[in-house]
Design a protein around this motif. Structure first.
Motif, PDB file in Angstrom:
ATOM      1  N   SER A  11       0.903  -1.278   0.148  1.00 52.55           N
ATOM      2  CA  SER A  11      -0.196  -0.023  -0.015  1.00 52.55           C
ATOM      3  C   SER A  11       0.786   1.116   0.066  1.00 52.55           C
ATOM      4  N   ASP A 209      -0.903  -0.786 -12.852  1.00 50.69           N
ATOM      5  CA  ASP A 209      -0.523  -1.549 -11.505  1.00 50.69           C
ATOM      6  C   ASP A 209      -1.321  -2.563 -11.171  1.00 50.69           C
ATOM      7  N   THR A 212      -1.767  -4.155  -6.807  1.00 49.05           N
ATOM      8  CA  THR A 212      -2.737  -3.487  -5.955  1.00 49.05           C
ATOM      9  C   THR A 212      -3.767  -4.241  -5.567  1.00 49.05           C
ATOM     10  N   MET A 214      -7.002  -3.457  -5.491  1.00 43.19           N
ATOM     11  CA  MET A 214      -8.237  -2.758  -5.996  1.00 43.19           C
ATOM     12  C   MET A 214      -8.484  -3.554  -7.380  1.00 43.19           C
ATOM     13  N   GLN A 219     -13.215  -1.027  -9.923  1.00 38.79           N
ATOM     14  CA  GLN A 219     -12.064  -0.103  -9.557  1.00 38.79           C
ATOM     15  C   GLN A 219     -10.912  -0.208 -10.552  1.00 38.79           C
ATOM     16  N   ASP A 220     -11.249  -0.535 -11.776  1.00 38.49           N
ATOM     17  CA  ASP A 220     -10.145  -0.623 -13.098  1.00 38.49           C
ATOM     18  C   ASP A 220      -9.639   0.610 -13.229  1.00 38.49           C
ATOM     19  N   TRP A 221     -10.272   1.786 -13.085  1.00 41.18           N
ATOM     20  CA  TRP A 221      -9.738   3.028 -13.400  1.00 41.18           C
ATOM     21  C   TRP A 221      -8.441   3.401 -12.537  1.00 41.18           C
ATOM     22  N   THR A 222      -8.173   2.633 -11.460  1.00 46.79           N
ATOM     23  CA  THR A 222      -7.100   2.834 -10.594  1.00 46.79           C
ATOM     24  C   THR A 222      -5.835   2.227 -11.193  1.00 46.79           C
ATOM     25  N   LYS A 223      -6.076   1.417 -11.912  1.00 50.68           N
ATOM     26  CA  LYS A 223      -4.759   0.823 -12.344  1.00 50.68           C
ATOM     27  C   LYS A 223      -3.805   1.459 -13.300  1.00 50.68           C
ATOM     28  N   GLY A 224      -4.095   2.612 -13.802  1.00 55.04           N
ATOM     29  CA  GLY A 224      -3.239   3.527 -14.520  1.00 55.04           C
ATOM     30  C   GLY A 224      -3.513   3.577 -15.979  1.00 55.04           C
TER      31      GLY A 224
END
Length: 418
Positions: A11, A209, A212, A214, A219-224
């Motif tokens: 994290s 990413d 992580t 997520m 939450q896919d948008w958090t992967k970059g």
């Protein structure tokens, strides 16, 4: 599969940490016929113990020799311990993408003369050339950022491209000297590299990413920023960017990840077949029309956990190769513990060959077999393209991942004791 044991570290380092492995085997250069006699072999990178096994490229795939790819381990560890930032990244790699282990060898190729092996070493954030006769390092290239990843060699064998996954950069090096010839920027966490067969272009797949927690579709948008970057292999100027998110959405696959993992071109390079994070199957992309044309879903193993955070580095299936005639695809069903040969025309899969966390798929020297690395069983396994049945397995070192065709001197059996 074991969950990451140090979630708090991952994290803290979520913005730092990277990607792992993974896709289609680039063609090994034809050796210079004026050089000493060479034999074709396979390099098997044992990521967790820092060795590479050299085995026959077909037939009984018998072991020929072993290479220590971290002869400078003490020196590298000392340098890491002396730099707090390097130590943070090194530790994050070990406890995240490395599943509690160092990542000592990601990818490997031989030089055209067969005298050296060029290796990317993620935990040491470098690429080195190792003399196959002595086991000593010829040259070392530290990549930008703090982790090296997948490589690709040009069709003529003179250049090697390596992903620097923390700096979002691909370096292109002279394979004999280690001198940088150029570099280019990519999406987040560059991963797989593929030279086109004419050597004119490099395709890089950035997977974002992948370590992580997520992992749910929302939450896919958090992967970059994940995209394919195509560049001119001489000028390193960007030619095209392909965002698979748009292509997936266009055919109603909004919940599918757009992180392109292992990939392989058809022989005429009109089609690209690729795997994406979390998906048990692969997709077909038509290069000319710039569209995803077919989707193949493969069976799920009922014993596989449905908790996506337990899937190693967002993988579900990771490993893809194609028979030389283009008629068959071989798929490593990593988290589902099998591999299978698929008819490219009908997309019908063959027998599901039981395998322990197969992590890569390539093609034997004679073109008759798909060779997978079983990272969970410390062996490589050959599967017959014609029948889809297992041929044999050969033991190798700890956690084999990448497998590449290569060349060594005809009489080589390992580095000298000196």
């Amino acid at each position: 599969m074991p969950a990451f044991s140090t979630r708090h570290l991952c994290s803290v380092a979520a913005a730092l940490v990277l990607t792992v492995t993974a896709p289609a085997a680039a063609a090994t250069a034809v050796p210079d016929t004026s050089a000493a006699a060479l034999r074709e072999v396979m390099f098997v990178g044992n990521n967790w113990d820092g060795t590479a096994d050299v085995i026959k490229s077909s037939g009984d795939f018998a072991k020929i020799g072993r290479i220590n790819v971290v002869p400078d381990k003490a020196e590298r560890i000392a340098a890491i311990n002396a730099d707090p930032i390097k130590w943070i990244y090194y530790t994050a790699i070990r406890n995240g993408v490395g599943e509690g282990h160092d990542q000592f060898v990601d990818d490997m190729y031989s030089t055209p003369d067969g005298r050296s092996m060029v290796v990317s070493r993620p935990s040491f954030a470098d690429v080195v050339s190792i003399d196959l006769a002595t086991g000593k390092i010829n040259w070392r290239f530290p990549v930008s950022g703090y982790r090296s990843d997948h490589m690709a060699v040009s069709p003529d064998g003179t250049r090697v491209a390596v992903s620097a996954s923390i700096s979002n950069t691909v370096h292109v090096l002279d394979i004999n000297t280690g001198k940088q010839l150029g570099s280019f920027g990519t999406g987040d966490k560059p991963h797989e590299n593929i030279f086109t067969k004419d050597g004119k272009y490099i395709w890089n797949m950035a997977i974002g990413d992948v370590n992580t927690s997520m992992d749910e579709p929302w939450q896919d948008w958090t992967k970059g920023n994940r995209k394919i970057t195509v560049v001119d292999a001489t000028t390193f100027k960007q030619v095209k960017v392909i965002d698979m998110r748009e292509r997936l959405d266009a055919i109603g696959l909004k919940d599918y990840s757009d992180a392109v993992r292992p990939a392989v071109f058809s022989p005429d390079e009109s089609k690209l077949y690729f795997q994406v994070s979390f998906f048990n199957g692969f997709l077909e992309y038509d290069v000319a029309s710039d569209k995803i044309t077919r989707v193949k879903t493969l069976p799920k193993n009922p014993a596989t956990s449905t908790d996506r955070t337990t899937w190693v580095n967002d993988s579900r299936h990771h490993g893809l190769s194609m028979s030389p005639d283009g008629s068959k695809l071989c798929v490593a069903g990593t988290m589902d513990d099998y591999a299978t040969v698929v008819n490219r025309s009908t997309l019908q899969e063959g027998p599901l060959v039981t395998a322990s966390k197969p992590y890569w798929a390539t093609v034997s020297g004679d073109g008759k077999s798909c060779v997978i690395s079983e990272s969970g069983a410390d062996q490589v396994t050959a599967i017959d393209f014609a029948t889809g049945q297992k041929v044999l397995s050969v033991p190798v070192g700890d956690h084999p991942q990448r497998v590449r065709l290569a060349h060594v001197p005809a009489d080589w059996t390992g580095p000298s004791a000196s």
